[in-house]
Design a protein around this motif. Structure first.
Motif, short mmCIF file in Angstrom:
data_model
loop_
_atom_site.label_atom_id
_atom_site.label_comp_id
_atom_site.label_asym_id
_atom_site.label_seq_id
_atom_site.Cartn_x
_atom_site.Cartn_y
_atom_site.Cartn_z
N LYS A 80 0.78 -1.22 0.00
CA LYS A 80 0.00 0.00 0.00
C LYS A 80 0.82 1.28 0.00
CE LYS A 80 -0.80 -0.58 4.97
NZ LYS A 80 -0.47 -2.01 5.02
N HIS A 169 4.23 2.68 6.87
CA HIS A 169 3.38 1.54 7.25
C HIS A 169 3.06 1.59 8.74
CE1 HIS A 169 2.88 -1.39 3.93
NE2 HIS A 169 3.94 -0.79 3.42
N GLU A 173 -0.73 2.39 10.13
CA GLU A 173 -1.48 1.31 10.75
C GLU A 173 -1.84 1.64 12.19
OE1 GLU A 173 0.78 -2.24 10.04
OE2 GLU A 173 0.67 -1.98 7.88
N ARG A 204 7.69 -3.38 13.26
CA ARG A 204 8.04 -3.83 11.92
C ARG A 204 9.19 -4.80 12.06
NH1 ARG A 204 5.23 -3.06 7.34
NH2 ARG A 204 7.13 -2.68 6.14
#
Length: 222
Positions: A80, A169, A173, A204
């Motif tokens: 994404k 990310h 999120e 991550r």
């Protein structure tokens, strides 16, 4: 489009139990989003320079303006984030962007299934030889909320594109999954893997290593 399924089989068997629990929580959230929506969204980011305070402000503005279905459509899409090198205020590029931060960064949330997005036709993928320096810290302002957070990232071996993907990310999120996320973020660049403890909110992992190591951790500031 079929719903996204939780890819538990892809998690390495030698993963740390706490890492596995946190990763499973993330995968479950992605799976729920995939069941709720059929659409997929990809964030296109045009980067003239890696302005990290601007990155936080711009990403916060993008997410704040999204209705719930659009947030779920983004969360449901594993791939994404796409980064492009260029000037976001360029005449041909600016109309394609939903938000810009000064003249350093531009953002657009685009249908992930589009075959020929115009931004990709106009610009080239972001590539750099350098990355953020370790042992540096700075404060990011996400919004006017009261939250205080700490984001610790192991920058060893990361160029700017890989670093920005990790940061985008993780922050996106956190904001999509947790309505209480916001306020100020203390960003810490390190030259080694951060310690991932029970207070971690998002992480991550570097899955290219065996066993996978923690690359970035977001936690409440203590």
């Amino acid at each position: 489009m079929p719903a996204v399924t939780t890819p538990t089989a892809t998690l390495p068997s030698d993963i740390d139990p706490l890492h596995q629990a946190l990763m499973q929580r993330r995968l479950d959230a992605v799976a729920r989003a995939g069941e709720a929506v059929c659409a997929r969204r990809t964030l296109f980011v045009v980067v003239r320079e890696p302005d990290l305070p601007g990155l936080a402000r711009g990403l916060a503005r993008v997410i704040a303006g999204l209705p719930h279905p659009e947030r779920q459509a983004w969360l449901a899409n594993f791939t994404k984030v796409r980064l492009f090198a260029g000037h976001p205020t360029r005449t041909a590029v600016a109309p394609l962007l939903s938000h810009t931060e000064a003249d350093a960064l531009g953002f657009a949330l685009i249908d992930a299934e589009a075959r020929h997005p115009r931004i990709a036709d106009l610009l080239v993928p972001l590539k750099t030889r350098s990355g953020p320096a370790p042992d540096t810290e700075l404060d990011l302002i996400w919004d006017e909320g009261d939250g205080r957070w700490e984001l610790e990232i192991d920058v060893s071996g990361l160029d700017w594109p890989r670093y920005l993907v990790h940061a985008l990310h993780l922050l996106a999120e956190a904001a999509i999954v947790d309505p209480g996320f916001g306020g100020r973020i203390r960003l810490k660049h390190r030259g080694a893997a951060p310690v991932c403890a029970e207070d971690a909110v998002q992480l991550r992992l570097d899955l290219d290593e065996s066993p996978p190591r923690c690359r970035a951790v977001l936690r409440p500031e203590t």
